[in-house]
Design a protein around this motif. Structure first.
Motif, short mmCIF file in Angstrom:
data_model
loop_
_atom_site.label_atom_id
_atom_site.label_comp_id
_atom_site.label_asym_id
_atom_site.label_seq_id
_atom_site.Cartn_x
_atom_site.Cartn_y
_atom_site.Cartn_z
N UNK A 158 -7.85 56.17 -55.23
CA UNK A 158 -8.75 55.03 -55.07
C UNK A 158 -8.49 54.02 -56.18
N UNK A 159 -8.45 52.76 -55.81
CA UNK A 159 -8.24 51.68 -56.78
C UNK A 159 -9.33 50.63 -56.60
N UNK A 160 -9.93 50.24 -57.70
CA UNK A 160 -10.98 49.22 -57.68
C UNK A 160 -10.37 47.88 -58.10
N UNK A 161 -10.36 46.93 -57.19
CA UNK A 161 -9.86 45.58 -57.49
C UNK A 161 -11.01 44.59 -57.30
N UNK A 162 -11.56 44.14 -58.39
CA UNK A 162 -12.66 43.17 -58.34
C UNK A 162 -13.81 43.67 -57.47
N UNK A 163 -14.08 44.96 -57.51
CA UNK A 163 -15.17 45.52 -56.73
C UNK A 163 -14.78 45.94 -55.33
N UNK A 164 -13.56 45.63 -54.91
CA UNK A 164 -13.06 46.08 -53.61
C UNK A 164 -12.40 47.45 -53.81
N UNK A 165 -12.81 48.44 -53.04
CA UNK A 165 -12.29 49.79 -53.19
C UNK A 165 -11.21 50.05 -52.14
N UNK A 166 -9.98 50.28 -52.61
CA UNK A 166 -8.88 50.62 -51.72
C UNK A 166 -8.62 52.12 -51.84
N UNK A 167 -8.42 52.77 -50.71
CA UNK A 167 -8.16 54.21 -50.71
C UNK A 167 -6.88 54.50 -49.96
N UNK A 168 -6.03 55.33 -50.54
CA UNK A 168 -4.78 55.71 -49.89
C UNK A 168 -4.61 57.22 -49.91
N UNK A 169 -4.21 57.79 -48.79
CA UNK A 169 -4.00 59.23 -48.70
C UNK A 169 -2.50 59.54 -48.83
N UNK A 170 -2.15 60.74 -49.27
CA UNK A 170 -0.73 61.09 -49.42
C UNK A 170 0.01 60.93 -48.09
N UNK A 171 1.27 60.46 -48.18
CA UNK A 171 2.03 60.22 -46.96
C UNK A 171 3.52 60.31 -47.25
N UNK A 172 4.28 60.32 -46.17
CA UNK A 172 5.74 60.27 -46.28
C UNK A 172 6.20 58.91 -45.79
N UNK A 173 7.04 58.24 -46.59
CA UNK A 173 7.55 56.93 -46.22
C UNK A 173 8.77 57.07 -45.33
N UNK A 174 9.17 55.97 -44.71
CA UNK A 174 10.33 56.00 -43.81
C UNK A 174 11.61 56.39 -44.53
N UNK A 175 11.67 56.18 -45.84
CA UNK A 175 12.85 56.52 -46.62
C UNK A 175 12.95 58.03 -46.86
N UNK A 176 11.87 58.77 -46.55
CA UNK A 176 11.84 60.20 -46.80
C UNK A 176 11.10 60.55 -48.08
N UNK A 177 10.83 59.54 -48.90
CA UNK A 177 10.09 59.76 -50.14
C UNK A 177 8.61 59.94 -49.86
#
Length: 213
Positions: A158-177
């Motif tokens: 979770x990242x707080x940017x000026x009070x906006x909360x962004x959430x990202x879950x673990x994933x695999x990118x198209x590059x395989x990383x």
């Protein structure tokens, strides 16, 4: 005919080098590279002596820009889709407009081998105040970690940017990383009484994770 054959051979070599550069950028991440480090990785891939490709610095820099122009819209589109199924058409258009600054960043690095690819208008203070190892990709590629374990056990970020909360879950990118992606439209206050909407996109990639089984 001889000239044509030479031209075709040179073109084929350039295409092979272009594919190798694309592979390097996708595996390591452009934010972790400089034009010099890309050239050094190319020398390793081609089994050349260190410094052998220095005479092709301008050609390699041009190929780096071409590769970024190609992969940036693709990655942005994929990451926008991963950020949520409710992303609308307007958001996709904004994501595709983002690549030009990335290309400019790499061009800055291409003109100065020691410069980081990202613009130097940001900073990063690590949790423990330590610096990452220079051979980070190699070290992490040999970790006792599998892609499935990472997806199953890595926490959301979770990242707080000026009070906006962004959430990202673990994933695999198209590059395989592996890593995380956080994105969405956010409100940013400007001055005392103005607010603008901005498109946020944050890729958190793990160097070496493409080698996890």
């Amino acid at each position: 005919p001889v000239v044509t054959a030479r031209h075709r051979a040179a073109s084929a070599k350039a295409q092979r080098m272009r594919q190798q550069i694309k592979q390097i950028i996708e595996q390591v991440g452009f934010e972790n590279l400089t034009a010099k480090s890309v050239r050094e990785e190319l020398e390793k891939m081609q089994g050349l002596e260190p410094g052998s490709l220095k005479k092709k610095k301008q050609e390699i820099s041009a190929l780096i820009d071409e590769v970024l122009d190609e992969i940036s819209p693709q990655q942005e589109a994929e990451d926008a889709a991963a950020g949520g199924a409710d992303a609308d058409a307007e958001e996709e258009e904004e994501e595709e407009e983002a690549p030009p600054p990335k290309s400019k960043k790499m061009k800055v690095a291409a003109s100065n081998d020691g410069a980081a690819v990202g613009e130097k208008n940001h900073s990063c203070k690590t949790r423990d105040g330590t610096e990452p190892p220079k051979d980070l990709k190699k070290v992490q590629s040999k970790m006792k970690m599998t892609g499935a374990q990472f997806i199953a056990t890595a926490p959301p970020i979770k990242v707080d940017i000026c009070g906006n909360i962004l959430t990202g879950h673990p994933r695999e990118f198209s590059s395989g990383g592996r890593g995380w992606y956080l994105g969405g439209k956010i409100e940013v206050p400007i001055g005392k009484n103005k607010t603008v909407w901005a498109q946020a996109g944050l890729n958190i990639s793990i160097p070496g994770s493409a080698d996890w089984a």
